[in-house]
Design an enzyme around this catalytic site. Structure first.
Site, PDB file in Angstrom:
ATOM      1  CD  GLU A  28      26.417  17.633  76.516  1.00  0.00           C
ATOM      2  OE1 GLU A  28      27.513  18.098  76.884  1.00  0.00           O
ATOM      3  OE2 GLU A  28      25.379  17.683  77.208  1.00  0.00           O
ATOM      4  CG  HIS A  29      29.335  16.234  71.424  1.00  0.00           C
ATOM      5  ND1 HIS A  29      30.617  15.753  71.540  1.00  0.00           N
ATOM      6  CD2 HIS A  29      28.563  15.421  72.190  1.00  0.00           C
ATOM      7  CE1 HIS A  29      30.617  14.678  72.318  1.00  0.00           C
ATOM      8  NE2 HIS A  29      29.383  14.462  72.738  1.00  0.00           N
ATOM      9  CB  SER A  62      44.407  15.442  96.277  1.00  0.00           C
ATOM     10  OG  SER A  62      43.034  15.116  96.133  1.00  0.00           O
ATOM     11  N   GLY A 119      31.771  13.184  84.861  1.00  0.00           N
ATOM     12  CA  GLY A 119      31.168  14.110  83.906  1.00  0.00           C
ATOM     13  C   GLY A 119      30.662  15.395  84.534  1.00  0.00           C
ATOM     14  CG  ASP A 167      33.969  21.078  80.957  1.00  0.00           C
ATOM     15  OD1 ASP A 167      32.827  21.272  80.505  1.00  0.00           O
ATOM     16  OD2 ASP A 167      34.534  19.971  80.947  1.00  0.00           O
TER      17      ASP A 167
END
Ligand code: ADP
Ligand code: MG
Length: 368
Positions: A28-29, A62, A119, A167
């Site tokens: 993470e990060h 959408s 998230g 991502d």
């Protein structure tokens, strides 16, 4: 019932494409520091259906965000940021055109099972699903890693979200049941199968931090400052022997460096533990990662810590940690195979009672 492509546009689509959401297992990060990450695809998908038009008009709908039957429109070449979900579609067409790809207008229908803003990267899932569909519709010569980089550009350059490469890479290249071990500096990746003995769980804490984007920027800036003071290009270039030097930096830079350096080492250890199916070791790496995010990187909140503490008491759980940018959001856990759904429900219930929050179990997918 939501309208279909046919209902909205009066004819069937030409192409359909989909892309999953993702959860980061560990790392993470680290992506914006040139380091390692280990995300996996989740079962929930974003689906898109498209049909070409003869003119330059894009007409979009959408299921998740449009009021019934409301179609939004814009003209290719005239994409302007609207601080609106349509920005993700506009961003894709602008980025593709700027790279020299010829497009015509099109109609697009979008529907996602990935919860928005939780998230699990509904946005990358949307970017990548649209990019895949346009690649097919217009036979664009775009390879896989460049496609993920285009997805990042959509968010960085058009939407204005300073996200890393993890991502779109995870969403585009991690297959179901596989983790994607990615070196974000070298853009090298390997798919690592998740042992059958594991059930991944994701529980959303119900806490959303309104200033998360601002805090994320602060952390990024701290890392850049620390790297400059230590004379390296990125924190990726440091190893544990450099931590003594890092401790002399003005607070809180030393502890930020410690998180990034030790987190990179934990990703490498987690990949080994996955391969050798050392599940207790893997679980302990999750707890250590959580502690590092809480103490050194200071991106956790009390509710998230509570979820991790409850997981620690659960005999079926190997490990748990905050996943995603932090300041709220979700916890990822690893449970013994076959126990995931029950363990998730049990932990969410105890957490709801103790915190007064309304958690939701995102993976395994809660059926409505
Ligand atoms: P996350 O990527 O973690 O889900 P983000 O804030 O990065 O959270 O992205 C969420 C935003 O992406 C939504 O607010 C919306 O603008 C857009 N989005 C994602 N999926 C869809 C969808 N299926 N339909 C319309 N907009 C979507
Ligand atoms: Mg996102």
């Amino acid at each position: 019932m939501s309208p279909s492509f046919q209902d909205l546009f009066g004819h069937p689509p030409e192409v359909e494409a989909e892309a999953p959401g993702r959860v980061n297992l560990i790392g993470e990060h680290t992506d914006y520091n040139g380091g390692y990450v280990l995300p996996m695809a989740i079962p929930q998908q974003t689906q898109v259906a498209l049909r070409r038009r003869a003119d330059k008009r894009v007409r979009a709908f959408s299921v998740n965000t449009s009021r019934s039957g409301e179609i939004l429109e814009y003209e290719l070449g005239q994409e302007s940021v609207g601080k609106h979900w349509l920005d993700y579609v506009k961003g894709v067409t602008q980025v593709l055109q700027r790279e020299g790809h010829a497009l015509t207008g099109f109609e697009i229908w979008i529907s996602s099972e990935v919860p928005l803003g939780s998230g699990l990267s509904s946005s990358a899932s949307l970017d990548v699903a649209i990019l895949r569909a346009l690649r097919e519709l217009f036979s664009l010569p775009v390879e896989d890693v460049p496609l993920a980089i285009l997805g990042q550009k959509v968010e960085n350059d058009f939407v204005g979200a300073p996200v890393g490469i993890m991502d779109p890479m995870a969403v585009h290249l991690a297959d179901q049941g596989m983790a994607l071990f990615l070196d974000t500096r070298l853009m090298r990746f390997e798919r690592v199968p998740l042992p059958r003995a594991l059930d991944p769980i994701v529980i959303n804490s119900g806490v959303a931090h309104n200033h998360a984007a601002g805090d994320y920027r602060v952390r990024r800036a701290e890392c850049e400052q620390a790297a400059a003071l230590l004379g390296v290009q990125q924190l990726r270039d440091l190893s544990t022997v450099d931590l003594l030097r890092a401790e002399k930096l003005p607070a809180p830079l030393g502890q930020r460096v410690r998180h990034v350096v030790t987190e990179n080492a934990r990703v490498l250890a987690a990949v080994q533990a996955l391969r050798s199916e050392e599940l207790d070791r893997l679980g302990n790496l999750f707890y250590a990662s959580h502690d590092s995010q809480r103490r050194d990187y200071e991106v956790s909140v009390p509710e998230i810590d509570l979820l991790v503490d409850i997981a620690k008491e659960d005999a079926d759980v190997y490990g748990a940690r905050l996943t995603g940018g932090g300041f709220g959001g979700s916890v990822v856990m690893l449970a013994k195979a076959g126990t995931g759904s029950d363990a998730a429900a049990r932990i969410a219930e105890i957490y709801a009672k103790r915190s007064g929050q309304r958690p939701s179990v995102l993976v395994p997918q809660a059926h409505s």
